[in-house]
Design a protein around this motif. Structure first.
Motif, PDB file in Angstrom:
ATOM      1  N   ASP A 436       0.692  -0.959   0.010  1.00 16.40           N
ATOM      2  CA  ASP A 436       0.073  -0.049   0.083  1.00 16.40           C
ATOM      3  C   ASP A 436       0.955   1.241  -0.073  1.00 16.40           C
ATOM      4  OD1 ASP A 436       1.139  -0.243   2.576  1.00 16.40           O
ATOM      5  OD2 ASP A 436      -0.734   0.271   3.498  1.00 16.40           O
ATOM      6  N   ARG A 437       0.342   2.399   0.180  1.00 14.24           N
ATOM      7  CA  ARG A 437       1.132   3.615   0.089  1.00 14.24           C
ATOM      8  C   ARG A 437       1.996   3.895   1.104  1.00 14.24           C
ATOM      9  NH1 ARG A 437      -1.921   9.354   1.145  1.00 14.24           N
ATOM     10  NH2 ARG A 437      -3.346   8.797   2.834  1.00 14.24           N
ATOM     11  N   TRP A 438       1.920   2.901   2.343  1.00 12.58           N
ATOM     12  CA  TRP A 438       2.468   3.190   3.672  1.00 12.58           C
ATOM     13  C   TRP A 438       3.831   2.095   3.415  1.00 12.58           C
ATOM     14  CZ3 TRP A 438       1.864   7.563   4.712  1.00 12.58           C
ATOM     15  CH2 TRP A 438       0.660   8.096   4.782  1.00 12.58           C
ATOM     16  N   GLU A 439       3.739   1.166   2.179  1.00 14.77           N
ATOM     17  CA  GLU A 439       4.899   0.523   1.730  1.00 14.77           C
ATOM     18  C   GLU A 439       4.889  -0.772   2.806  1.00 14.77           C
ATOM     19  OE1 GLU A 439       8.169   2.828  -0.070  1.00 14.77           O
ATOM     20  OE2 GLU A 439       8.024   3.742   2.096  1.00 14.77           O
ATOM     21  N   GLU A 440       3.721  -1.287   3.237  1.00 18.15           N
ATOM     22  CA  GLU A 440       3.587  -2.250   4.066  1.00 18.15           C
ATOM     23  C   GLU A 440       2.919  -3.725   3.538  1.00 18.15           C
ATOM     24  OE1 GLU A 440       4.458   0.408   7.993  1.00 18.15           O
ATOM     25  OE2 GLU A 440       2.588  -0.760   7.941  1.00 18.15           O
ATOM     26  N   ASP A 441       1.667  -3.649   3.244  1.00 19.58           N
ATOM     27  CA  ASP A 441       0.662  -4.554   3.065  1.00 19.58           C
ATOM     28  C   ASP A 441       0.247  -4.830   1.757  1.00 19.58           C
ATOM     29  OD1 ASP A 441       0.608  -5.811   5.863  1.00 19.58           O
ATOM     30  OD2 ASP A 441      -0.546  -4.120   6.478  1.00 19.58           O
ATOM     31  N   ALA A 442      -0.047  -5.889   1.178  1.00 22.18           N
ATOM     32  CA  ALA A 442      -0.692  -6.356  -0.231  1.00 22.18           C
ATOM     33  C   ALA A 442      -2.284  -6.357  -0.033  1.00 22.18           C
ATOM     34  CB  ALA A 442      -0.094  -7.606  -0.305  1.00 22.18           C
ATOM     35  N   ILE A 510      -7.165  -1.754   4.383  1.00 20.64           N
ATOM     36  CA  ILE A 510      -6.731  -2.656   3.142  1.00 20.64           C
ATOM     37  C   ILE A 510      -7.349  -4.151   3.388  1.00 20.64           C
ATOM     38  CG2 ILE A 510      -4.816  -3.701   4.508  1.00 20.64           C
ATOM     39  CD1 ILE A 510      -3.166  -3.152   1.629  1.00 20.64           C
ATOM     40  N   ALA A 511      -7.792  -4.558   2.310  1.00 12.42           N
ATOM     41  CA  ALA A 511      -8.480  -5.845   2.100  1.00 12.42           C
ATOM     42  C   ALA A 511      -7.501  -6.881   1.338  1.00 12.42           C
ATOM     43  CB  ALA A 511      -9.768  -5.855   1.566  1.00 12.42           C
ATOM     44  N   PRO A 512      -7.466  -8.182   2.107  1.00 15.56           N
ATOM     45  CA  PRO A 512      -6.665  -9.171   1.565  1.00 15.56           C
ATOM     46  C   PRO A 512      -7.248  -9.704   0.121  1.00 15.56           C
ATOM     47  CG  PRO A 512      -7.796  -9.856   3.430  1.00 15.56           C
ATOM     48  CD  PRO A 512      -7.914  -8.548   3.275  1.00 15.56           C
ATOM     49  N   ILE A 513      -6.448 -10.206  -0.658  1.00 16.24           N
ATOM     50  CA  ILE A 513      -7.093 -10.778  -1.731  1.00 16.24           C
ATOM     51  C   ILE A 513      -7.818 -12.084  -1.301  1.00 16.24           C
ATOM     52  CG2 ILE A 513      -6.120 -11.992  -3.669  1.00 16.24           C
ATOM     53  CD1 ILE A 513      -3.631 -10.798  -3.729  1.00 16.24           C
ATOM     54  N   GLU A 524     -10.450 -12.076   6.930  1.00 15.86           N
ATOM     55  CA  GLU A 524      -8.944 -12.776   6.620  1.00 15.86           C
ATOM     56  C   GLU A 524      -8.020 -11.777   7.611  1.00 15.86           C
ATOM     57  OE1 GLU A 524      -8.021 -15.335   5.352  1.00 15.86           O
ATOM     58  OE2 GLU A 524      -9.777 -15.808   3.834  1.00 15.86           O
ATOM     59  N   THR A 525      -7.153 -12.259   7.998  1.00 19.32           N
ATOM     60  CA  THR A 525      -6.118 -11.626   8.737  1.00 19.32           C
ATOM     61  C   THR A 525      -5.013 -10.982   7.770  1.00 19.32           C
ATOM     62  OG1 THR A 525      -4.500 -13.553   8.997  1.00 19.32           O
ATOM     63  CG2 THR A 525      -5.961 -13.391  10.750  1.00 19.32           C
ATOM     64  N   ILE A 526      -4.532  -9.812   8.378  1.00 14.77           N
ATOM     65  CA  ILE A 526      -3.626  -9.116   7.514  1.00 14.77           C
ATOM     66  C   ILE A 526      -2.622  -8.697   8.488  1.00 14.77           C
ATOM     67  CG2 ILE A 526      -5.199  -7.729   6.149  1.00 14.77           C
ATOM     68  CD1 ILE A 526      -4.882  -5.518   7.893  1.00 14.77           C
ATOM     69  N   ALA A 527      -1.329  -8.406   7.869  1.00 15.65           N
ATOM     70  CA  ALA A 527      -0.140  -8.172   8.784  1.00 15.65           C
ATOM     71  C   ALA A 527      -0.015  -6.669   9.252  1.00 15.65           C
ATOM     72  CB  ALA A 527       0.998  -8.482   8.081  1.00 15.65           C
ATOM     73  N   VAL A 528       0.276  -6.485  10.462  1.00 18.14           N
ATOM     74  CA  VAL A 528       0.509  -5.251  10.653  1.00 18.14           C
ATOM     75  C   VAL A 528       2.160  -5.187  11.108  1.00 18.14           C
ATOM     76  CG1 VAL A 528       0.152  -3.645  12.515  1.00 18.14           C
ATOM     77  CG2 VAL A 528      -1.745  -4.969  12.007  1.00 18.14           C
TER      78      VAL A 528
END
Length: 810
Positions: A436-442, A510-513, A524-528
């Motif tokens: 994302d724009r914060w360079e972290e999650d897909a 953000i929403a995962p695929i 679904e879980t996302i990484a922080v």
């Protein structure tokens, strides 16, 4: 007397090198192409000097030490209060006053860089407030960190054509340190072992003099022979590819005279400021002109040898804790920050700056159409993540520049090949982003998806204007299908958070695929990132971000849309911090990019702090809603979040004061300062308030989605985003990256059809299956025969028809 065997300093290589505070109070450079030197200030002293490029830091700092030779030792950056001012608004001729905490001395300095050579001049006046001037000794201490490294520097004593100097060298960059009055003593040494500071701290005077310190973390120290009376003296720091070149520039800069040099330097800045729009707000005497500070910040971060290249910040976040393992700092080009900076130029009427950025982007675009996550000025990638907004934003910048008459139609046409490649990359790889724009999650991020949709509509317009009208329908159809899926991907309803905030739903960060495991997408879980292991996983619905307001900024939702209003309520409850100067917001729930609770610097984990640029973005939301008084208040809040030099930080401290760490509620934290992106956001908000409308709002999305209310008759299935459902009445578009025959059935393979994909001309092959007549519950099954490879995929895929009005995300 030269001490040590052969005059070599002991204690190599010294302690591990560190950079210095990111809390800059000033930045500057001479305009033009001959200087190639930039400087920063903090705590009343010079910090990093950059040469020969703005992405190459060459010093840590240079400050003065005062002693009486017996029982008094004072370092101006630690033991004095400092004030900083400029000669005129937006003209970075800095005037500093450092007053001893014990009231014994006053140091006044004026700092400029030479417009015609890589040299900096510091005019200094030392005034004794207690006793006579002759009671004190004055020492200059300079720490080279050449070629972005504090290690492996070599320092020595020498002269250039009879003028005594101190030198340093590393990797083909040489530094010369000279003074307009004689050096009484000089020494070089290894930091923490044999440098001048160690000697002064122990003896209150220099008792040792070393002639050379090789391959380490080194420092240069010279005692200045103070002139009689109240006279000033000048220090010169100059650079070159050889020692002789650096020495020549130092001596020549002193010979040129400070007054003449400062006049040339200041005039160039004044002339440039005169070319900009008069957006200055009325200010009382003694109040900074934040408009001119911000325009100066943008211009001072621009490269000379890579026209249009701009780094994110002339600082290293928490630099005092960072060493050579963080070579980039923020001295890198982020395409996202670069586009935001170009927008700031355009808002201020700096059309040439906007054009140069476009030319730089054109030159650094990768062969497949995207831009590197970040890069050195020559385009060499530093990190290698893929952020889809960084491919979309340059397209939007081109349109913004053209709409505001910074480009003619002929000039715009030169960039069509760049836009074509970028649009092709987007349709092949979007809307999901690796980061994302914060360079972290897909996943699906509101900011990133919105930017891509807007960019595709702009690209469609440009295709029609440049003889490739056949591309336009596919680009618009892709944008429409993605726009119609935004709520399905990213709008959460009936969650614990929505219930706590008493709203029906909200947009997530953000929403995962969508994974075919039976778990709803937003559960679904996302990484922080940047947090301790026990905090690294959260469900998607738990995490919100002001990124959701990009749906308004890019023209996909109106500011009064009930979904946006509800999201704002959730964001304010979870991410807002109210300070005495106004409100601030955090990036997202659970962010870890910031200092620890005790104020210690971010070290890979921490607690995310509030970002002033998000106050500016919230101001733009208020402008979009017609709430101009609120927007003006938020603009004023941004001004109050600036430091005493008028510079905006990346983050502000959002907790109780910790004076020992220079952290105060509502004041800058230890992150990057200035952040150019934040100053660009301030400039755009100022322009938006003047215009009464959001300056960079794309009209294409507004017309198509807010005025015409365009919907999509189709849903897209691709390997990167495998839709499992299809609303009744819609076509199913199958997209692939290679030509194929889609072998499919809608009745359990009792009847079979073969449909050949169409080449979009952008690297995507597609076919719309005639599924709009299928009843709810019907299952569309399909597989692929790959034409070029003459092979079958070997797997069947399935999409089920759902009621057209079923809950999004079902």
């Amino acid at each position: 007397m030269i001490d040590g065997q052969d005059g070599n300093a002991p204690g190599a290589p010294g302690i591990p090198p560190r950079w210095t505070s990111s809390a800059k109070s000033g930045i500057g450079t001479a305009l033009g192409h001959d200087s190639q030197l930039w400087f920063t200030l903090s705590h009343g002293v010079l910090n990093e000097l950059f040469y020969p490029r703005i992405d190459c830091a060459c010093t840590r700092d240079m400050g003065l030490i005062v002693s009486n030779g017996r029982d008094f030792l004072s370092e101006e950056k630690r033991h004095a209060t400092s004030t900083v001012d400029t000669l005129a608004p937006g003209v970075p001729v800095y005037q500093l006053e450092n007053r001893c905490l014990e009231g014994r001395y006053l140091i006044q300095k004026t700092i400029v860089t030479h417009p015609r050579r890589p040299a900096l001049l510091q005019r200094t006046r030392f005034t004794a407030l207690v006793g006579a001037r002759s009671d004190y000794q004055l020492y200059a201490l300079l720490a080279p960190h050449l070629a972005n490294h504090g290690s492996d520097n070599t320092a020595w004593l020498g002269e250039y054509k009879g003028t005594p100097m101190l030198f340093a060298e590393r990797d083909g960059i040489a530094l010369a340190f000279a003074c307009s009055v004689p050096w009484k003593q000089r020494t070089v040494g290894f930091v923490g072992a044999s440098d001048g500071w160690q000697d002064l701290a122990a003896h209150h005077k220099l008792t040792m003099s070393y002639a050379r310190a090789e391959h380490g973390n080194v420092a240069l120290t010279g005692e200045i022979a103070l002139p009689d009376g109240d006279e000033c003296f000048e220090l010169a720091i100059a650079f070159g590819t050889t020692t002789a070149e650096a020495g020549h520039h130092a001596r020549a800069a002193l010979n040129d005279g400070f007054d003449a040099t400062a006049e040339l330097y200041a005039q160039a800045w004044s002339d440039w400021q005169e070319t900009l729009h008069p957006l200055d707000l009325p200010t009382a005497a003694g109040v900074r002109n934040y408009y001119r500070v911000s325009t100066m910040v943008l211009r001072a971060h621009a490269s000379t040898d890579f026209a249009g290249g701009m780094i994110a910040s002339l600082s290293v976040p928490w630099g005092f804790s960072k060493g050579d393992n963080d070579l980039g700092g923020y001295h890198l080009v982020w395409p996202r920050d670069l586009v935001q900076s170009a927008g700031g130029f355009l808002a201020a009427g700096g059309h040439a700056g906007g054009r140069r950025v476009l030319e730089y982007l054109q030159g650094t675009q990768e062969a497949d159409g995207h831009w590197a996550q970040n890069m050195w000025l020559d385009g060499t990638p530093y990190w290698n993540g893929i952020q889809m907004d960084e491919t979309a934003l340059p397209i939007l910048l081109l349109d913004l520049a053209y709409r505001h008459e910074a480009l003619s139609q002929a000039e715009r046409s030169r960039f069509w090949p760049m836009v074509r490649r970028a649009a092709g990359y987007i349709v092949r790889n979007g809307p999901v982003s690796e980061q994302d724009r914060w360079e972290e999650d897909a996943g699906f991020s509101p900011f990133t998806v919105s930017a891509q949709i807007a960019a595709l509509l702009v690209a469609a317009e440009l295709a029609e204007a440049h003889g490739e009208a056949a591309l336009a329908p596919f680009l618009r159809e892709t944008a429409d299908a993605w726009c119609a899926s935004i709520d399905r991907w990213m709008y959460a309803t009936d969650t614990a958070l929505s219930q706590a905030c008493d709203v029906p739903g909200y947009y997530v960060r953000i929403a995962p695929i969508d994974i075919d495991d039976g778990v709803p997408q937003l559960q679904e879980t996302i990484a922080v990132r940047n947090v301790t292991p026990e905090l690294t996983e959260r469900q998607a619905w738990e995490v919100v971000s002001p990124d959701a307001f990009a749906l308004v900024r890019f023209g996909l939702r109106s500011a009064d849309d009930p979904r946006i209003v509800a999201t704002a309520k959730v964001i304010d409850r979870t991410l807002r911090t109210d300070t005495p100067v106004g409100p601030m917001w955090h990036r997202y729930s659970g962010d870890g990019y910031g200092e620890h609770a005790d104020g210690s610097p971010f070290d890979g984990t921490g607690i995310g702090r509030a970002w002033p640029l998000l106050t500016g973005e919230r101001g733009h939301l208020a402008v979009a809603a017609g709430r101009m008084e609120e927007a003006r208040h938020l603009l004023e809040t941004m001004e109050r979040l600036a430091n005493d030099g008028g510079l905006l930080p990346e983050q502000s401290w959002d907790a109780p004061d910790i004076p020992a760490r220079e952290l105060y509620f509502g004041r800058p934290s230890g992150s990057a300062m200035p952040l150019v992106w934040a100053h660009a956001e301030y400039l755009k908000l100022l322009r938006s308030l003047r215009d009464g409308a959001v300056f960079d709002l794309p009209p294409q999305t507004v017309q198509r989605y807010l005025v015409e209310r365009t919907d999509s008759p189709r849903r897209i299935w691709r390997f990167a985003e495998r839709s499992r459902t299809l609303p009744a009445g819609k076509l199913l578009r199958i997209g692939t990256l290679a030509p194929a025959v889609v072998h499919w059935s809608a009745d359990g393979w009792q009847s079979i059809s073969d449909s050949f994909t169409i080449d979009s001309g952008l690297g995507v092959h597609y076919i719309d299956l005639p599924t709009s007549h299928l009843p709810v519950g019907a299952a569309i099954s399909f597989t692929f025969h790959w034409s070029d490879a003459d092979r079958w995929e070997g797997t069947d895929f399935h999409v089920v028809v759902e009621p057209a009005d079923s809950p999004e995300g079902a």
